[in-house]
Design a protein around this motif. Sequence first.
Motif, PDB file in Angstrom:
ATOM      1  N   VAL A  18       1.150  -1.156  -0.012  1.00 43.23           N
ATOM      2  CA  VAL A  18      -0.209  -0.049   0.172  1.00 43.23           C
ATOM      3  C   VAL A  18       0.808   1.547   0.331  1.00 43.23           C
ATOM      4  CG1 VAL A  18      -2.141   1.280   0.913  1.00 43.23           C
ATOM      5  CG2 VAL A  18      -2.370  -1.217   1.755  1.00 43.23           C
ATOM      6  N   ILE A  21      -3.531   5.543   1.440  1.00 43.95           N
ATOM      7  CA  ILE A  21      -4.449   5.783   2.192  1.00 43.95           C
ATOM      8  C   ILE A  21      -5.602   6.682   1.980  1.00 43.95           C
ATOM      9  CG2 ILE A  21      -6.369   4.227   3.772  1.00 43.95           C
ATOM     10  CD1 ILE A  21      -3.630   3.783   5.063  1.00 43.95           C
ATOM     11  N   ASP A  26     -11.685   5.401   2.761  1.00 42.98           N
ATOM     12  CA  ASP A  26     -11.098   4.321   3.501  1.00 42.98           C
ATOM     13  C   ASP A  26     -10.283   3.726   2.280  1.00 42.98           C
ATOM     14  OD1 ASP A  26     -10.565   2.294   4.840  1.00 42.98           O
ATOM     15  OD2 ASP A  26     -11.635   1.569   5.024  1.00 42.98           O
ATOM     16  N   ARG A  28      -7.562   2.026   0.114  1.00 50.68           N
ATOM     17  CA  ARG A  28      -6.159   1.818  -0.464  1.00 50.68           C
ATOM     18  C   ARG A  28      -5.831   2.136  -2.719  1.00 50.68           C
ATOM     19  NH1 ARG A  28      -8.761  -0.050   3.886  1.00 50.68           N
ATOM     20  NH2 ARG A  28      -7.987  -0.439   6.051  1.00 50.68           N
ATOM     21  N   SER A  64      -5.795  10.396  -3.723  1.00 47.74           N
ATOM     22  CA  SER A  64      -4.834   9.983  -3.943  1.00 47.74           C
ATOM     23  C   SER A  64      -4.211  10.443  -5.354  1.00 47.74           C
ATOM     24  CB  SER A  64      -4.497   8.818  -3.982  1.00 47.74           C
ATOM     25  OG  SER A  64      -6.405   8.677  -4.484  1.00 47.74           O
ATOM     26  N   LEU A 249      -1.522   8.374   4.572  1.00 50.00           N
ATOM     27  CA  LEU A 249      -2.328   8.463   4.923  1.00 50.00           C
ATOM     28  C   LEU A 249      -3.412   9.581   4.527  1.00 50.00           C
ATOM     29  CD1 LEU A 249      -5.903   7.541   5.953  1.00 50.00           C
ATOM     30  CD2 LEU A 249      -4.178   7.663   8.305  1.00 50.00           C
ATOM     31  N   HIS A 262      -8.540   7.187  12.256  1.00 47.92           N
ATOM     32  CA  HIS A 262      -7.802   7.131  11.503  1.00 47.92           C
ATOM     33  C   HIS A 262      -6.286   6.632  11.922  1.00 47.92           C
ATOM     34  CE1 HIS A 262     -10.915   8.884   8.386  1.00 47.92           C
ATOM     35  NE2 HIS A 262     -11.095   7.713   8.843  1.00 47.92           N
ATOM     36  N   HIS A 266      -5.206   3.376  11.153  1.00 46.12           N
ATOM     37  CA  HIS A 266      -4.159   2.660  10.003  1.00 46.12           C
ATOM     38  C   HIS A 266      -2.455   2.810  11.011  1.00 46.12           C
ATOM     39  CE1 HIS A 266      -7.294   3.051   7.089  1.00 46.12           C
ATOM     40  NE2 HIS A 266      -7.764   4.119   7.467  1.00 46.12           N
TER      41      HIS A 266
END
Length: 540
Positions: A18, A21, A26, A28, A64, A249, A262, A266
């Motif tokens: 990964v 995130i 949520d 990945r 992301s 994250l 979180h 994570h």
Amino acid sequence: MTLGDLLADLVDERPDAVLVIDGEDDVRVTRGEFLARTAALRDVLRERGVGEGDCVGVMLPNWSDALVWQFAAAALGAHVIGINTRYGTGDIAHVLEKARPAVVAVAHDFLGIDLAGRLRAALPEAGVPAPEVAVVAGPGRPPVDAAAAARHDVGAGAWVPPEPTGPVPDPATLRGGPDALAVAFTTSGSTGRPKLAAHLGSGVATHARAVAAAGGWDESCVSLVVLPLSGVFGYVPAIAAIAAGGAVLLEPRFDPAQVLRHMTRHRVTHLACADDISGRLMDAWRAQPVDLSSWRRLLLADFYGSSAAVAAWAEDETATPAYGVYGSSELFALISFWHPADPRPQRWRGGGRPVSDGIEVRAVDLFTGESLTGDEPGELQFRGYNVVDGYLGDHDGETRAAAFTEDGWFRSGDLGTAHPDGSFGYLNRIGDSLRLKGFLVDPAEIENRLAEHPDVGRTKVVGITVSGETRAVAFVEPAEGATPDPAVLRDWCAASLARFKVPESVHVIPEMPTTVGTNGSKIRAAALRTLAEQLAAQEA
């Protein structure tokens, strides 16, 4: 080492690990998936004519997608300029004018904000050709349909970035790209408008690896990023975690209780932020504690004067070591931090030890320019791979030339001390910049906006501290025959400035307090600051 090389190395090693995130959704994203998205976007940007030296605007929250756009643009030798989703039309116009992006990635339906509308409204003020708009749906959401995408058109067309198809491409296709400007960050400026400080891709990759090594990032780390990726303090911790082979994250909005959940889910190991964000996390944790046993390091900047209290909480109540840091848009964030062996509370203050031997620092006398060591303060100046490589829109090079000394050192504008052991301490800004909601803002930017109103003669903006937070207070001297309305003037500022730049209050006074010196009369900012504190106390 380019950003493409860095990503290719990671995919070669463990494509299924990964990398990112998307915390709120949520979702990945593995290294292989990230590479596939990067390659697909790179190809479509190339087809649309984006190449070396071009600029790409990224008007996205902490998704992301924002990181994908960075790596895709860098693979073509293009550079990204982050456009904060909180920016007003005046801020956006300034970025458009200086950076002139060919394409702007815009978030679709983020918190109900009409980002394309703001972009469209800013274009007349910018006076530049309209960019294409790429409409990004966000993590875990279906692609935007053609009709919705068309509504984002600001004059040059709108399109939807493609989803990758087929197997993960060969990582080698990202290797060996041009080492060109890769990213630019807005600064606080010194003339009322921010500069856009740009860095080479090799500088980004080099710094990411240096920060990761010095800060204990590794393949098992999870770096929490709550500050915007469009800013250097959010960007560097994210790239450092990627360079270390760990995960990032991302939080697109800051809800302290949710972020704490979180962090537990994570297994967050690293957090780099200012004492405003971490202070709110502290308050939420004390109200409802959660398991933070995975947390290894808090890298902390003091923006509001509460870093010592936050650092003590991290160390004494969560067993997480805390370290003061230093950085800027022109030098990168996290160019230094203190070490575990440094005693508290010294290690909680700004400054530290450079993360790389490739970063040099000195303090010089403000009047003679002579180097200082020990406890005598001077201007902090820097040399190294981390120093700004150029300013977008600086076509004649005057901005860059003014930022450096004759012997090639970058002038930070910060007051500090340089020590014989290589460490340095940060004291404060030499100028009058204000830290508002975590952003460094030059008061002249607010003053210039107020001065544009026909009812305003002269104006001065000062900062006062209320409940540990800096607030901008504006004073206005009426134009001849005018009667300015403070509420109208605040709305005037809000129409084009980001919300955090709008003054907390506007006070109309008959005449500015001044002092006469050898260089003419000057407004007495200290007197206004005292008056602002008195008025704030009365209002409270």
